[in-house]
Design a protein around this motif. Structure first.
Motif, PDB file in Angstrom:
ATOM      1  N   LEU A  69       0.835  -1.346   0.517  1.00  0.00           N
ATOM      2  CA  LEU A  69      -0.043  -0.187  -0.145  1.00  0.00           C
ATOM      3  C   LEU A  69       0.478   0.855  -0.177  1.00  0.00           C
ATOM      4  O   LEU A  69       1.678   1.193   0.651  1.00  0.00           O
ATOM      5  N   ARG A  70       0.491   1.818  -1.462  1.00  0.00           N
ATOM      6  CA  ARG A  70       1.900   3.110  -1.570  1.00  0.00           C
ATOM      7  C   ARG A  70       1.322   3.840  -1.132  1.00  0.00           C
ATOM      8  O   ARG A  70       0.073   4.145  -2.149  1.00  0.00           O
ATOM      9  N   GLY A  89      -0.021  11.991  12.659  1.00  0.00           N
ATOM     10  CA  GLY A  89      -0.976  10.899  12.462  1.00  0.00           C
ATOM     11  C   GLY A  89      -0.935  10.318  11.525  1.00  0.00           C
ATOM     12  O   GLY A  89      -1.514   9.122  11.411  1.00  0.00           O
ATOM     13  N   VAL A  90      -0.399  10.694  10.749  1.00  0.00           N
ATOM     14  CA  VAL A  90      -0.506   9.851   9.227  1.00  0.00           C
ATOM     15  C   VAL A  90       0.151   8.325   9.251  1.00  0.00           C
ATOM     16  O   VAL A  90      -0.222   7.836   8.934  1.00  0.00           O
ATOM     17  N   PHE A  91       1.508   8.795  10.283  1.00  0.00           N
ATOM     18  CA  PHE A  91       2.396   7.457  10.051  1.00  0.00           C
ATOM     19  C   PHE A  91       2.036   6.753  11.670  1.00  0.00           C
ATOM     20  O   PHE A  91       2.120   5.455  11.264  1.00  0.00           O
ATOM     21  N   GLU A  92       1.183   7.306  12.268  1.00  0.00           N
ATOM     22  CA  GLU A  92       0.737   6.442  13.105  1.00  0.00           C
ATOM     23  C   GLU A  92       0.024   5.625  12.794  1.00  0.00           C
ATOM     24  O   GLU A  92       0.111   4.317  12.934  1.00  0.00           O
ATOM     25  N   GLY A  94      -1.198   4.678   9.637  1.00  0.00           N
ATOM     26  CA  GLY A  94      -0.287   4.602   8.488  1.00  0.00           C
ATOM     27  C   GLY A  94       0.754   3.243   8.854  1.00  0.00           C
ATOM     28  O   GLY A  94       0.310   2.225   8.053  1.00  0.00           O
ATOM     29  N   SER A  95       1.062   2.873  10.037  1.00  0.00           N
ATOM     30  CA  SER A  95       2.080   1.330  10.359  1.00  0.00           C
ATOM     31  C   SER A  95       0.703   0.603  10.960  1.00  0.00           C
ATOM     32  O   SER A  95       1.296  -0.519  10.643  1.00  0.00           O
ATOM     33  N   THR A  96      -0.175   0.772  11.359  1.00  0.00           N
ATOM     34  CA  THR A  96      -1.058  -0.241  11.298  1.00  0.00           C
ATOM     35  C   THR A  96      -2.090  -0.368  10.052  1.00  0.00           C
ATOM     36  O   THR A  96      -2.436  -1.885   9.967  1.00  0.00           O
ATOM     37  N   HIS A  97      -1.395  -0.311   9.429  1.00  0.00           N
ATOM     38  CA  HIS A  97      -2.256  -0.866   7.972  1.00  0.00           C
ATOM     39  C   HIS A  97      -1.076  -0.746   6.782  1.00  0.00           C
ATOM     40  O   HIS A  97      -0.648  -1.672   6.067  1.00  0.00           O
ATOM     41  N   GLY A  98       0.832  -1.022   7.407  1.00  0.00           N
ATOM     42  CA  GLY A  98       1.534  -2.099   6.447  1.00  0.00           C
ATOM     43  C   GLY A  98       2.047  -0.716   5.198  1.00  0.00           C
ATOM     44  O   GLY A  98       2.479  -0.634   4.518  1.00  0.00           O
ATOM     45  N   ALA A  99       1.861   1.075   5.411  1.00  0.00           N
ATOM     46  CA  ALA A  99       1.572   1.804   4.276  1.00  0.00           C
ATOM     47  C   ALA A  99       3.043   2.417   3.965  1.00  0.00           C
ATOM     48  O   ALA A  99       3.351   2.131   4.851  1.00  0.00           O
ATOM     49  N   ALA A 306      -8.839  10.356   8.520  1.00  0.00           N
ATOM     50  CA  ALA A 306      -8.762  10.486   6.429  1.00  0.00           C
ATOM     51  C   ALA A 306      -7.640   9.700   5.703  1.00  0.00           C
ATOM     52  O   ALA A 306      -7.949   9.130   5.106  1.00  0.00           O
ATOM     53  N   LEU A 307      -6.636   8.984   6.763  1.00  0.00           N
ATOM     54  CA  LEU A 307      -5.632   7.703   6.535  1.00  0.00           C
ATOM     55  C   LEU A 307      -6.293   6.670   6.653  1.00  0.00           C
ATOM     56  O   LEU A 307      -6.465   6.311   5.322  1.00  0.00           O
TER      57      LEU A 307
END
Length: 346
Positions: A69-70, A89-92, A94-99, A306-307
């Motif tokens: 997921l990119r 907020g985005v990085f935290e 995103g880490s739950t989705h392996g983004a 949003a993410l």
């Protein structure tokens, strides 16, 4: 005899969230078996899934789980404090989705070049998240939408084929303006934000909604662009007035902090001689003296929500979806507010 539930065709993760009364982020966590969801909430989500006969897009889910997921993060915000909260907020989340994230920055509040945007799309991103002011930059949106990419826009008021997450800027500005008026201020300066952002106009509209209720306020509006530098210029303009304001409402914390700096340089006591308030509740609000009274918009949560919605859209497959989410704001009282000087009361 109980009739079987008829499958609802085309149900998405957002439909499940609405039926269960939770956020798409919570639904995503239930589907993926992640922790952090209460048993009763998990049960409500499962019931909604069953009722809607929702079937996750397993191709998209495998994409997420294989860390492919990119997400393109496109930004050009002059407020370092805002961007710090946003990216956290985005990085935290995103880490739950392996983004994986690909960052693309424009300069000076301007969008990246069309060539840079096309290169980002060609890199194989699954979707894009935009910050103010690019959340409403039509040239950026046109490139992404032409590629059929899901988009999440933080702070946007004009949503078309995108997920938009924001606060009620007009209501928040109204409440802050009423605070100043209720303290007794009648000479009030307002520093407007970036003129290209709908949020700027909404905050000014909220300010005038409050001013019209009292009828005897003397107000002056000066232009800023949400940057600290613009706040310095705006603060000087307001305090150079022959009858300067007793209170200044800046449309974000960076400009409010700059106004406090101008006041200090003029040896004005904040708040005894000048009240200053801001908007955002970024770290800038508490890194100066006195700490700012401000509107708290949860930038970290706005970005995370949003993410999560963007990932849900990607997982659901199909065309990009339009959705608007409005989160709660608060008025945070600190030490930068006081009634006007005694002479003003007289």
């Amino acid at each position: 005899m109980t009739k079987p539930v008829r499958p609802v065709r085309g149900a998405t993760i957002i439909d499940v969230a609405m039926r269960a009364g939770v956020s798409p982020m919570t639904v995503s966590r239930v589907i993926n078996g992640r922790d952090g969801v209460r048993p009763q909430t998990r049960e409500a989500v499962q019931k909604a899934i069953d009722a809607l006969a929702y079937t996750p897009n397993f191709a998209a889910r495998s994409l997420v789980k294989s860390s492919e997921l990119r997400i393109g993060v496109i930004y050009s915000n002059p407020s370092a404090a805002f961007m710090s909260d946003f990216l956290t907020g985005v990085f935290e989340e995103g880490s739950t989705h392996g983004a994986r994230f690909i960052l693309l920055k424009g300069d000076g509040g301007r969008p990246p070049s069309p060539e840079a945007l096309h290169e980002l799309v060609a890199s194989g991103i699954s979707g894009a998240i935009l910050t103010p002011p690019l959340c409403e930059a039509q040239g950026v949106l046109d490139v992404l939408q032409a590629a059929g990419l899901p988009i999440a826009a933080v702070g946007a008021h004009r949503c078309k084929d995108a997920v938009c997450v924001r606060v009620d800027d007009r209501r928040a500005a109204y409440e802050m303006s009423r605070l100043l008026l209720d303290l007794g201020h009648r000479r009030i300066g307002f520093i407007l934000g970036n003129p290209d952002q709908a949020a700027s106009a909404e905050r000014m509209a909220g300010f005038f909604d409050a001013v019209r209720e009292v009828g005897d306020a003397d107000v002056r509006v000066v232009q800023g662009d949400f940057s600290y530098a613009s706040g310095l210029i705006a603060g000087e303009q307001l305090l150079n007035d022959p009858r300067p304001p007793t209170a200044i409402f800046a449309s974000n914390d960076d400009m409010a902090a700059a106004t406090v700096s101008v006041a200090h340089r003029r040896q004005l006591d904040v708040p005894k001689e000048l009240t200053v308030v801001g908007f955002d509740d970024t770290p800038a609000a508490v890194m100066l003296w006195p700490p700012l009274t401000t509107v708290r918009q949860p930038v970290h949560k706005l970005a995370a929500e949003a993410l999560a919605l963007l990932v849900s859209n990607i997982m659901a497959g199909g065309p990009p979806q339009r959705r608007e989410i409005i989160l709660e704001h608060d008025i945070v009282m600190r030490q930068s507010t006081a009634p006007p000087p005694a002479a003003e009361d007289a």
